[in-house]
Write a protein that holds these residues in place. Structure first.
Motif, PDB file in Angstrom:
ATOM      1  N   TYR A  25       0.805  -1.223   0.000  1.00 20.20           N
ATOM      2  CA  TYR A  25       0.000   0.000   0.000  1.00 20.20           C
ATOM      3  C   TYR A  25       0.840   1.275   0.000  1.00 20.20           C
ATOM      4  O   TYR A  25       0.281   2.371  -0.078  1.00 20.20           O
ATOM      5  N   LEU A  26       2.146   1.176   0.091  1.00 19.36           N
ATOM      6  CA  LEU A  26       2.992   2.380   0.158  1.00 19.36           C
ATOM      7  C   LEU A  26       2.769   3.318  -1.027  1.00 19.36           C
ATOM      8  O   LEU A  26       2.756   4.529  -0.870  1.00 19.36           O
ATOM      9  N   GLY A  27       2.590   2.754  -2.200  1.00 20.54           N
ATOM     10  CA  GLY A  27       2.366   3.574  -3.395  1.00 20.54           C
ATOM     11  C   GLY A  27       1.056   4.340  -3.363  1.00 20.54           C
ATOM     12  O   GLY A  27       0.873   5.294  -4.120  1.00 20.54           O
ATOM     13  N   GLU A  28       0.145   3.954  -2.479  1.00 19.97           N
ATOM     14  CA  GLU A  28      -1.141   4.644  -2.363  1.00 19.97           C
ATOM     15  C   GLU A  28      -1.004   5.996  -1.686  1.00 19.97           C
ATOM     16  O   GLU A  28      -1.866   6.853  -1.844  1.00 19.97           O
ATOM     17  N   TYR A  29       0.071   6.184  -0.901  1.00 20.54           N
ATOM     18  CA  TYR A  29       0.178   7.442  -0.153  1.00 20.54           C
ATOM     19  C   TYR A  29       1.564   8.077  -0.192  1.00 20.54           C
ATOM     20  O   TYR A  29       1.730   9.192   0.255  1.00 20.54           O
ATOM     21  N   GLN A  30       2.554   7.388  -0.743  1.00 20.51           N
ATOM     22  CA  GLN A  30       3.889   7.966  -0.905  1.00 20.51           C
ATOM     23  C   GLN A  30       4.158   8.153  -2.395  1.00 20.51           C
ATOM     24  O   GLN A  30       4.381   7.170  -3.113  1.00 20.51           O
ATOM     25  N   GLU A  31       4.135   9.399  -2.848  1.00 16.14           N
ATOM     26  CA  GLU A  31       4.351   9.674  -4.254  1.00 16.14           C
ATOM     27  C   GLU A  31       5.718   9.159  -4.685  1.00 16.14           C
ATOM     28  O   GLU A  31       6.709   9.305  -3.979  1.00 16.14           O
ATOM     29  N   GLY A  32       5.759   8.536  -5.843  1.00 18.82           N
ATOM     30  CA  GLY A  32       7.015   8.068  -6.406  1.00 18.82           C
ATOM     31  C   GLY A  32       7.449   6.696  -5.934  1.00 18.82           C
ATOM     32  O   GLY A  32       8.419   6.147  -6.451  1.00 18.82           O
ATOM     33  N   SER A  97     -10.844   6.282  20.078  1.00 16.21           N
ATOM     34  CA  SER A  97     -12.153   5.676  20.332  1.00 16.21           C
ATOM     35  C   SER A  97     -12.149   4.366  19.559  1.00 16.21           C
ATOM     36  O   SER A  97     -11.147   3.991  18.951  1.00 16.21           O
ATOM     37  N   GLU A  98     -13.278   3.711  19.538  1.00 18.53           N
ATOM     38  CA  GLU A  98     -13.376   2.438  18.821  1.00 18.53           C
ATOM     39  C   GLU A  98     -13.115   2.599  17.328  1.00 18.53           C
ATOM     40  O   GLU A  98     -12.604   1.697  16.676  1.00 18.53           O
ATOM     41  N   ASN A  99     -13.454   3.777  16.784  1.00 14.86           N
ATOM     42  CA  ASN A  99     -13.331   4.000  15.337  1.00 14.86           C
ATOM     43  C   ASN A  99     -12.485   5.212  14.976  1.00 14.86           C
ATOM     44  O   ASN A  99     -12.642   5.767  13.888  1.00 14.86           O
ATOM     45  N   GLU A 100     -11.578   5.638  15.862  1.00 19.44           N
ATOM     46  CA  GLU A 100     -10.695   6.766  15.554  1.00 19.44           C
ATOM     47  C   GLU A 100      -9.316   6.497  16.139  1.00 19.44           C
ATOM     48  O   GLU A 100      -9.182   6.079  17.285  1.00 19.44           O
ATOM     49  N   THR A 101      -8.295   6.746  15.313  1.00 18.26           N
ATOM     50  CA  THR A 101      -6.909   6.461  15.685  1.00 18.26           C
ATOM     51  C   THR A 101      -6.043   7.683  15.433  1.00 18.26           C
ATOM     52  O   THR A 101      -6.134   8.299  14.369  1.00 18.26           O
ATOM     53  N   ARG A 102      -5.203   8.020  16.390  1.00 18.11           N
ATOM     54  CA  ARG A 102      -4.225   9.085  16.190  1.00 18.11           C
ATOM     55  C   ARG A 102      -2.928   8.447  15.689  1.00 18.11           C
ATOM     56  O   ARG A 102      -2.398   7.520  16.280  1.00 18.11           O
ATOM     57  N   TYR A 103      -2.434   8.973  14.558  1.00 18.60           N
ATOM     58  CA  TYR A 103      -1.186   8.532  13.930  1.00 18.60           C
ATOM     59  C   TYR A 103      -0.181   9.648  14.171  1.00 18.60           C
ATOM     60  O   TYR A 103      -0.327  10.746  13.653  1.00 18.60           O
ATOM     61  N   GLN A 104       0.816   9.376  15.005  1.00 21.61           N
ATOM     62  CA  GLN A 104       1.804  10.388  15.367  1.00 21.61           C
ATOM     63  C   GLN A 104       3.172   9.957  14.838  1.00 21.61           C
ATOM     64  O   GLN A 104       3.557   8.798  14.955  1.00 21.61           O
ATOM     65  N   VAL A 105       3.910  10.928  14.273  1.00 16.04           N
ATOM     66  CA  VAL A 105       5.213  10.652  13.669  1.00 16.04           C
ATOM     67  C   VAL A 105       6.274  11.544  14.305  1.00 16.04           C
ATOM     68  O   VAL A 105       6.045  12.743  14.496  1.00 16.04           O
ATOM     69  N   ALA A 132       6.469  14.806   4.756  1.00 20.15           N
ATOM     70  CA  ALA A 132       5.975  13.918   5.811  1.00 20.15           C
ATOM     71  C   ALA A 132       4.508  14.226   6.098  1.00 20.15           C
ATOM     72  O   ALA A 132       3.680  13.310   6.238  1.00 20.15           O
ATOM     73  N   ARG A 133       4.158  15.489   6.177  1.00 17.43           N
ATOM     74  CA  ARG A 133       2.769  15.879   6.436  1.00 17.43           C
ATOM     75  C   ARG A 133       1.870  15.435   5.282  1.00 17.43           C
ATOM     76  O   ARG A 133       0.760  14.929   5.492  1.00 17.43           O
ATOM     77  N   LYS A 134       2.337  15.617   4.059  1.00 17.68           N
ATOM     78  CA  LYS A 134       1.541  15.231   2.894  1.00 17.68           C
ATOM     79  C   LYS A 134       1.305  13.727   2.883  1.00 17.68           C
ATOM     80  O   LYS A 134       0.195  13.268   2.608  1.00 17.68           O
ATOM     81  N   TRP A 135       2.343  12.937   3.201  1.00 18.44           N
ATOM     82  CA  TRP A 135       2.185  11.481   3.241  1.00 18.44           C
ATOM     83  C   TRP A 135       1.214  11.071   4.341  1.00 18.44           C
ATOM     84  O   TRP A 135       0.440  10.129   4.168  1.00 18.44           O
ATOM     85  N   MET A 136       1.234  11.768   5.470  1.00 18.53           N
ATOM     86  CA  MET A 136       0.280  11.466   6.546  1.00 18.53           C
ATOM     87  C   MET A 136      -1.152  11.748   6.075  1.00 18.53           C
ATOM     88  O   MET A 136      -2.063  10.950   6.314  1.00 18.53           O
ATOM     89  N   GLU A 137      -1.351  12.876   5.412  1.00 14.26           N
ATOM     90  CA  GLU A 137      -2.681  13.215   4.905  1.00 14.26           C
ATOM     91  C   GLU A 137      -3.125  12.226   3.834  1.00 14.26           C
ATOM     92  O   GLU A 137      -4.280  11.796   3.816  1.00 14.26           O
ATOM     93  N   ASN A 138      -2.191  11.855   2.940  1.00 13.19           N
ATOM     94  CA  ASN A 138      -2.508  10.859   1.907  1.00 13.19           C
ATOM     95  C   ASN A 138      -2.879   9.512   2.543  1.00 13.19           C
ATOM     96  O   ASN A 138      -3.805   8.838   2.096  1.00 13.19           O
TER      97      ASN A 138
END
Length: 148
Positions: A25-32, A97-105, A132-138
């Motif tokens: 799945y890396l190609g789905e959110y990391q350009e190139g 919560s049951e359906n929300e996750t914080r992704y911290q880098v 890094a921010r763009k990849w997190m948003e993607n």
């Protein structure tokens, strides 16, 4: 140079970690991103070493990833080597919560030895945060668009 950031994803922690852990799945959110090739160790395990290949236009880049600690679904830490720079990245996943996750880098560049990237890091430190921010948003957009 260090920086950190986070984004909240509207999916359960197990789902977020599943997509983060699978290199297909890396190609789905990391350009190139082109491919990830295991060189040594067991896929996804501590100490595993992989080559990661990227291409943007004529520019090609190969990174060597060494997994320092894989404690998914809670955290993942790796060391990345490029001929001109080294950095560490630690990712933490927290169920809000049951359906929300914080992704911290957390990213720390430990070596930059090529003139232009070093100059950019001094004059425009935000330039390293933007990708890094763009990849997190993607990643957030990708994971939230998946039907599980």
């Amino acid at each position: 140079m260090k920086f950190e950031g986070y984004i909240d994803i509207n999916k359960p922690i197990e789902t977020v970690a599943k997509y983060f852990a699978d290199p297909k799945y890396l190609g789905e959110y990391q350009e190139g991103f082109e491919k990830k090739v295991l060189e040594e160790g067991e896929k996804g395990q501590d100490g595993a070493i992989s080559k990661m290949y990227y291409k943007n236009g004529k520019y090609e880049m190969v990174l060597t990833e060494t997994i320092v600690s894989n404690n998914l679904p809670n955290s993942f830490e790796a060391f990345y080597h490029h001929k001109h720079m080294d950095n560490t990245m630690k990712c933490e996943f927290t169920a809000l919560s049951e359906n929300e996750t914080r992704y911290q880098v957390y990213v720390e560049y430990t070596r930059i030895d090529w003139f232009m990237p070093r100059l950019i890091s001094i004059l425009f430190p935000g330039m390293y945060k933007k990708p890094a921010r763009k990849w997190m948003e993607n990643f957030k957009n990708f994971v939230e668009s998946q039907e599980d």
